[in-house]
Design an enzyme around this catalytic site. Structure first.
Site, PDB file in Angstrom:
ATOM      1  N   TYR A  23      -2.516  -1.594  10.598  1.00 58.76           N
ATOM      2  CA  TYR A  23      -3.007  -1.596   8.473  1.00 58.76           C
ATOM      3  C   TYR A  23      -1.327  -1.340   8.088  1.00 58.76           C
ATOM      4  O   TYR A  23      -0.481  -2.138   7.586  1.00 58.76           O
ATOM      5  CB  TYR A  23      -3.994  -0.370   7.559  1.00 58.76           C
ATOM      6  CG  TYR A  23      -3.789  -0.690   6.665  1.00 58.76           C
ATOM      7  CD1 TYR A  23      -4.285  -1.693   5.830  1.00 58.76           C
ATOM      8  CD2 TYR A  23      -3.675   0.608   5.546  1.00 58.76           C
ATOM      9  CE1 TYR A  23      -4.121  -1.974   4.436  1.00 58.76           C
ATOM     10  CE2 TYR A  23      -3.474   0.225   4.237  1.00 58.76           C
ATOM     11  CZ  TYR A  23      -4.085  -1.223   3.421  1.00 58.76           C
ATOM     12  OH  TYR A  23      -4.800  -0.832   2.076  1.00 58.76           O
ATOM     13  N   SER A  50       0.887  -1.463   0.278  1.00 62.74           N
ATOM     14  CA  SER A  50      -0.214   0.156   0.035  1.00 62.74           C
ATOM     15  C   SER A  50       0.855   1.211  -0.095  1.00 62.74           C
ATOM     16  O   SER A  50       1.816   1.178   0.292  1.00 62.74           O
ATOM     17  CB  SER A  50      -0.825   0.179   1.336  1.00 62.74           C
ATOM     18  OG  SER A  50      -1.613   1.340   1.063  1.00 62.74           O
TER      19      SER A  50
END
Length: 283
Positions: free
Chosen positions: A155, A142
């Protein structure tokens, strides 16, 4: 699209978003697809679209956190198609909330899916990729695998771990002389339902935060993201940055180290902080 015809590509999290777009992009390129997701309705839709364009497809419900299930799945895909060439470890979730307000289980769940799911998929398919003589592991990290953000510790931790794991794997494949290429993908804001499907800490304005993400950050379509990823795979890139936002932030991080706020100070950061403050729960 040279290089994908007849290849067998595995895509996890293929029921929606980037995973679905990736499966369709690969199918149009002539690849045979093994797709999976825990969302069986979304998976069925992806399967139907692939069949409509004439792609060979095997669709299965798969929980990427279930290691033994994943190992059996890898063998089943190999048996079904006779080989496996590419694995796109894409399945992921997120939790939004401060470390203070997070429960251990919230962090563990994100790590189980986003990090261990990638490890499970890589380990399960790696022997088959080596045997193919033309393998490629593509792990989806990401933008938050390049820099941190408040409220996203779980995350961020998982995506930084995916980045390190995948970069180490690429070096190991080269050193061992195995015929397996390795790519880490860092998507920025992509127009999917990811934010609205996130798990939020108690008291947070879920709709407000999701709307903020969709309005100000999600600038890249899933279809464009898939095109960029496939192009990067074709060129055997070690790293693929998806979207102008992540490219800009990658540059900021390179210039500022671990403190991008120093370069993004003043009115920009004040505006971001004002918006976040309004959306956080009152204490």
């Amino acid at each position: 699209m040279h290089g994908f015809a007849g290849k067998v590509a595995v895509v996890t999290g293929a029921g929606s978003g980037i995973g679905q777009a990736l499966a369709l992009e690969l199918g149009r390129a002539g690849a045979n697809l093994a797709i999976s997701d825990v969302d069986t309705a979304g998976l069925a839709e992806t399967e139907a679209q692939l069949k409509a364009i004439g792609a060979a497809v095997k669709a299965d419900r798969l929980d990427v956190t279930e290691r033994e299930e994943f190992l059996a799945y890898a063998d089943a895909v190999r048996e079904h198609f006779g080989k496996v060439n590419q694995v796109y470890n894409n399945a992921g979730i997120t939790f939004v909330g401060s470390i203070e307000d997070s429960q251990f289980k919230d962090i563990e769940r994100v790590m189980d899916v986003d990090y261990w799911g990638v490890v499970n998929g890589t380990k399960a398919f790696l022997p088959h990729l080596i045997d193919s003589g033309d393998g490629h592991v593509i792990n989806i990290s990401s933008a938050l695998g390049l820099f941190s953000a408040p409220g996203q510790a779980a995350y961020v931790s998982a995506k930084f771990a995916v980045r390190g794991f995948t970069e180490a794997l690429r070096l190991e494949m080269v050193r061992a002389g195995h015929p397996v290429r390795v790519t880490t993908v860092h998507p920025g804001g992509v127009k999917t339902g990811f934010a609205r499907n996130a798990i939020f800490a108690d008291g947070l304005d879920q709709d407000g935060l999701a709307e903020l993400f969709e309005e100000h950050q999600a600038k890249t379509t899933p279809q464009r993201a898939a095109q960029l990823i496939v192009a990067g795979v074709r060129k055997n890139k070690a790293r693929v940055l998806v979207g102008p936002d992540v490219k800009a932030m990658d540059l900021v991080v390179r210039l500022t180290g671990s403190e991008p706020e120093r370069l993004l100070g003043g009115p920009v950061m004040r505006r971001v902080k004002d918006v976040v403050t309004r959306l956080l729960p009152k204490r």
